[in-house]
Design an enzyme around this catalytic site. Structure first.
Site: not given
Ligand code: ADP
Ligand code: ADP
Ligand code: ZN
Length: 206
Positions: A13, A88, A122, A153, A164
């Site tokens: 996204k 969300r 990531r 992160r 998540r």
């Protein structure tokens, strides 16, 4: 055009929303990025959000909704905006419908078993938030856009990613039906090179 980007964590996204934002000259509003900036700046919003984000849980609506409402009412959103990471869950979508008219919802679809690798690999720019992946970085350690340092992160560790993904399945995935029913949903195949995903999105939007 007011666009919502849907898709599981790691679907792409942020990567795609950044590109679409440049193409259409409309702002990319990522609630995750806004929270991370607030955490960095130690604002009241950051302090309220941090514990939830570190645990991979959703930040409460009292914090999130006012923030998005305020951001969308800013001048630069007059000609459109891209929401990434909001709504969300169905409750957030219902509130959003009361204060903004959404024109299209892009659902970036990717096989669920590929998300863990995307997220744990990531790396993000500590200055501008741009996403990278270790598989394509080689020994590069700075952002190609702003030269900022690339970091991992705090919530991209395997335990928090699992949490998540569970939250996504329980709360966010039902939004697919919600937007399907309102006729706004457009599926895009996220399991192909970045530039091909982008082409598909542009085609759908035009
Ligand atoms: P999201 O915002 O949906 O969580 P990101 O855009 O941050 O996802 O992408 C998650 C990870 O996957 C990043 O490491 C990014 O570089 C990588 N990525 C994004 N799109 C693709 C793609 N089409 N193919 C391979 N890797 C991708
Ligand atoms: P991802 O790249 O995995 O899609 P985001 O950057 O969108 O993650 O979000 C990171 C975290 O910020 C989420 O796990 C959640 O704690 C919080 N967050 C972001 N957007 C929202 C939202 N709309 N409602 C509640 N919490 C949110
Ligand atoms: Zn950068």
């Amino acid at each position: 055009m007011n666009i919502v980007f849907l898709g599981a964590p790691g679907a792409g996204k942020g990567t795609q929303a950044t590109m679409v934002s440049e193409r259409f000259s409309i702002p990319h509003i990522s609630t995750g990025d806004i929270f991370r900036q607030n955490i960095k700046d130690r604002t009241p919003i950051g302090i309220a959000a941090k514990g939830y984000i570190d645990r991979g849980q959703l930040v409460p609506d009292e914090v999130t909704i006012e923030l998005v409402k305020g951001r969308i009412s800013e001048d630069d959103c007059k000609n459109g905006f891209i929401l990434d990471g909001f709504p969300r869950d169905v409750a957030q979508a219902e509130v959003l419908a009361q204060f903004a008219k959404i024109d299209a919802v892009i659902d970036i679809v990717i096989p669920f078993d590929k998300l863990m690798k995307r997220l744990t690999g990531r790396r993000v720019c500590s200055k501008c938030g741009e996403s990278y992946h270790v598989d394509f970085l080689g020994d590069v350690s700075v952002c190609s856009k702003c030269n900022g340092k690339l970091i991992q992160r705090a919530d991209d560790t395997s335990e928090t990613v699992q949490q998540r993904l569970d939250v996504y399945m329980a709360k966010t995935a039902p939004l697919i039906d919600y937007y399907q029913n309102s006729g706004l949903l457009k599926d895009v195949n996220g399991d192909q090179p970045v530039s091909d995903v982008f082409k598909e999105i542009i085609k759908v939007l035009e």
